[in-house]
Scaffold this motif. Structure first.
Motif, PDB file in Angstrom:
ATOM      1  N   SER A 176       0.835  -1.209   0.000  1.00 41.55           N
ATOM      2  CA  SER A 176       0.000   0.000   0.000  1.00 41.55           C
ATOM      3  C   SER A 176       0.864   1.251   0.000  1.00 41.55           C
ATOM      4  O   SER A 176       0.533   2.247  -0.653  1.00 41.55           O
TER       5      SER A 176
ATOM      6  N   GLN B 265      -7.525   0.437  -0.116  1.00 43.41           N
ATOM      7  CA  GLN B 265      -7.642  -0.851   0.578  1.00 43.41           C
ATOM      8  C   GLN B 265      -8.894  -0.869   1.449  1.00 43.41           C
ATOM      9  O   GLN B 265      -9.628  -1.846   1.476  1.00 43.41           O
TER      10      GLN B 265
ATOM     11  N   ASP C 228      -5.925  -1.288  -4.829  1.00 46.32           N
ATOM     12  CA  ASP C 228      -5.370  -1.817  -3.588  1.00 46.32           C
ATOM     13  C   ASP C 228      -6.359  -2.798  -2.967  1.00 46.32           C
ATOM     14  O   ASP C 228      -7.337  -2.393  -2.340  1.00 46.32           O
ATOM     15  N   GLU C 229      -6.106  -4.064  -3.158  1.00 42.95           N
ATOM     16  CA  GLU C 229      -6.943  -5.156  -2.636  1.00 42.95           C
ATOM     17  C   GLU C 229      -8.419  -4.971  -2.980  1.00 42.95           C
ATOM     18  O   GLU C 229      -9.271  -4.912  -2.094  1.00 42.95           O
TER      19      GLU C 229
END
Ligand SMILES: Nc1ncnc2c1ncn2[C@@H]1O[C@H](COP(=O)(O)OP(=O)(O)OP(=O)(O)O)[C@@H](O)[C@H]1O
Ligand SMILES: [Mg+2]
Lengths: 279, 351
Positions: free
Chosen positions: A60, A102, A193-194
């Motif tokens: 991240s 995220q 991000d994820e």
């Protein structure tokens, strides 16, 4: 400080095509914690590039540096032909870069349509008075933004929830809305991000399809952080592996699968992989 | 709007009047038409006109706090700036049309609001609230200390010139009410257009996720300062109404911290990020002390003097705020919506 260093050209990713994103010797630490240490790699246009690694590896942080939310201690970021010591977040959208976060980062109080249309904020030219009075130019650009947002809603099958406040939707749907908001500006580079964290298997499969379509149909280059190794292997052209802030491997899925260093640091015993389990 | 007015039910598409446009129409007709026919001077001077001024102030604060998510405890400072600016402009530029006077006073308040909004670029939450408190104390101090603002009046209290617009005298109770109503209608319409516009959406985006707003290219600093400027403009205009339509005097003590809290309570009780909320909250804040006084007199008779009244007001209001914050953070607006939906549901089942 040395006098004039000749500026290096954009590092090519492969052959002579300039890369969509390149980072060069990035380092970043928080107090005593090293989040990134001397990271260099390049992403070719049209590539889907995964970034994997254990928790706290710096994945991240890397995206945050690329999007200008963190300022690296040293190193440079190359975006669309420009090189930055610190990426200007305010200009990110204009540079053709979008990202998701995220943790959910939607505007909870706005409708799904308004969330997605907000992804075009950087294109709006009309002043606030023109908007309040409703001058033709202001109405036109707003209608355009809404039409583009509607297209994205259709693309990601979100039409049904068009007018719902984003905060009231299930988690997986909110993740999809965030993807729509990032895609609506047709970015050249998309940082995820994820995007699949906490999703069910079916949702993951759907979203993988959407991500591939974002590349194939919308022409975006994609950098994807993901923990589900099965998804990563199936989706990405190349994979970068981070561990304790260092880049320990960078290659095709096959290279990574068989890399002893990666297996040691992250993937664990090889047969786990064949079972396709998420880690 | 049209898709709001159409409601799909199990039996097919049924045309139903949506509460919004219909209700607003009725409300406007009642507001403009009924009080001038039936209301007493007391009703105008003690209830309706202050209600309008406070509702407008609530509307202004709601843009900043409800929509843009920036806390402010300095609202009444901007009311004071508006009131003093309008007074001084009228005093020093004789012949200035009053509507222009109001506009300029609002712009002065907006400029001061912009100045005190600068800390918001670095501070948030509690720290920002404290910095707006500084605005409150500083502005009040300036108006107390610098005699020029109140034309060197020894008491610090100044009387404003009688209200008249385009040669039409509006100095009666009804005239002042109608003038205030006209201003409030116009500003509310503009605010509604604003919050429905892309800039209005940007305010909410800023409140809900500042980082994401920055990343998608919303000019965060500009939008924040705009929120302060627009909010202060409206609160400044509310201050002009407070001074010129309601009290007909200006004094610093009328714009103290209590007033700032009153406006904040209006927004909290009425409902954050809702235009109706400001009006509902202001109605409650204005009517509630009068009801309490009646009730107290009826129950306790002579024991219920003004001291007891003031104390009980504070206690009951405090309890009310706490109740709302815990039980219904979306305020009276949400309560009303729920009641309305229940009534509609019953009608539909019956029909
Ligand atoms: N804003 C911050 N302040 C202090 N430390 C930070 C900050 N952001 C990241 N770190 C630290 O930097 C290291 C890398 O964190 P990062 O969030 O980049 O990891 P990650 O690979 O994304 O992990 P995960 O898979 O858990 O999301 C961690 O040790 C983390 O604690
Ligand atoms: Mg992470």
């Amino acid at each position: 400080m040395p006098a004039v260093l000749s500026e290096p050209v954009v590092p090519p990713a492969n052959g002579n095509v300039p890369s969509a994103l390149a980072v060069e010797a990035l380092s970043l630490s928080f107090g005593g914690v090293t989040a990134l240490s001397d990271i260099s790699f390049a992403v070719a246009p049209g590539e889907i590039r995964a970034v994997i690694g254990p928790n706290g590896a710096g994945k991240s942080s890397l995206l945050n540096v690329v999007s200008g939310l963190y300022r690296p201690d040293s190193g440079r970021v190359w975006l669309g032909g420009h090189s930055f010591a610190a990426v200007p977040t305010d200009r990110l959208a204009t540079l053709g870069v979008s990202r998701t976060f995220q943790n959910l980062a939607l505007f909870k109080g706005l409708s799904v349509l308004d969330n997605v249309a907000a992804g075009l904020s950087h294109r709006l030219r009309a002043g606030v008075l023109a908007q309040v009075i409703g001058l033709p130019a202001a109405r036109r650009e707003r209608a355009e933004a809404q039409a583009k947002a509607e297209e994205l809603l259709a693309f990601l099958h979100l039409d049904d929830v068009r007018d719902r406040p984003a905060g009231t939707l299930p988690y997986g749907t909110q993740k999809r809305v965030e993807l729509a908001r990032a895609l609506v500006s047709r970015p050249r580079l998309l940082l995820l991000d994820e995007p699949m964290a906490g999703m069910t298997l079916t949702e993951k499969r759907d979203l993988s399809g959407h991500i591939r379509a974002a590349r194939d149909d919308l022409g975006a280059t994609i950098v994807l952080i993901e923990h589900d190794i099965g998804v990563v292997m199936g989706l990405s052209d190349r994979i970068a592996v981070l561990d304790y802030g260092r880049l320990i491997a960078d290659g095709t899925p096959d290279d990574i699968r068989n890399d002893p260093v990666v297996i040691d640091a992250y993937l664990g015993v090889a047969h786990d992989l064949e079972a396709g389990e998420g880690i | 709007m049209t898709d709001l007015a159409l409601e799909k039910t199990a039996t097919g598409t049924v045309r139903r009047l949506s509460p919004a446009p219909f209700g607003i129409g009725v409300l406007l007709i009642v507001a403009y038409g009924v009080p001038p026919l039936v209301a007493s001077e007391y009703l105008f001077d003690a209830i309706l006109t202050p209600f309008l001024a406070l509702a407008l102030a609530g509307l202004g604060l709601n843009i900043l706090t409800g929509y843009a998510g920036q806390v402010s405890l300095g609202s009444s400072a901007f009311m004071a700036v508006g009131a003093y600016a309008a007074y001084n402009l009228a005093l020093r530029l004789p012949g200035l049309p009053f509507l222009l006077d109001i506009l300029l006073a609002g712009l002065v308040a907006a400029a001061v609001g912009l100045l005190f909004g600068l800390p918001s670029l670095r501070l948030r939450g509690f720290y920002l609230a404290v910095s707006t408190l500084a605005a409150q104390f500083f502005v009040q101090w300036v108006f107390n200390k610098v005699g020029w603002f109140s034309n060197d009046s020894p008491s610090g209290i100044v009387t404003v010139p009688p209200l008249s617009v385009a040669g039409l005298p509006l100095d009666s109770s009804a005239g002042r009410y109608l003038f205030a109503l006209g201003v409030v209608t116009a500003v509310t319409l503009a605010v509604w257009r604003l919050v429905e516009s892309p800039t209005g959406r940007a305010l909410v985006a800023l409140r809900d996720h500042e980082t994401a707003a920055r990343v998608i290219g919303i000019p965060v600093l500009r939008v924040k300062l705009l929120a302060f400027a627009v909010s202060s403009f409206i609160i400044g205009v509310a201050g002009v109404l407070w001074a010129f339509a309601y009290l007909r005097t200006v004094e610093p003590a009328g714009f103290n911290l209590d007033r700032s809290f009153q406006i904040l309570f209006i927004v909290i009780i009425g409902g954050l990020a809702s235009l109706r909320g400001a009006f509902l909250g202001a109605a409650l804040i204005v009517v509630f002390p009068l009801l309490l006084a009646r009730l107290g007199e009826a129950l306790l008779g002579g024991l219920f003097d003004s001291g007891v009244l003031e104390m009980s007001q504070r206690i009951v209001l405090g309890l009310l705020i706490i109740t709302f914050l815990i039980a219904e953070p979306a305020g009276l607006t949400a309560l009303l919506d729920r009641a309305w939906n229940r009534i509609c549901g019953r009608f539909r089942r019956a029909g």
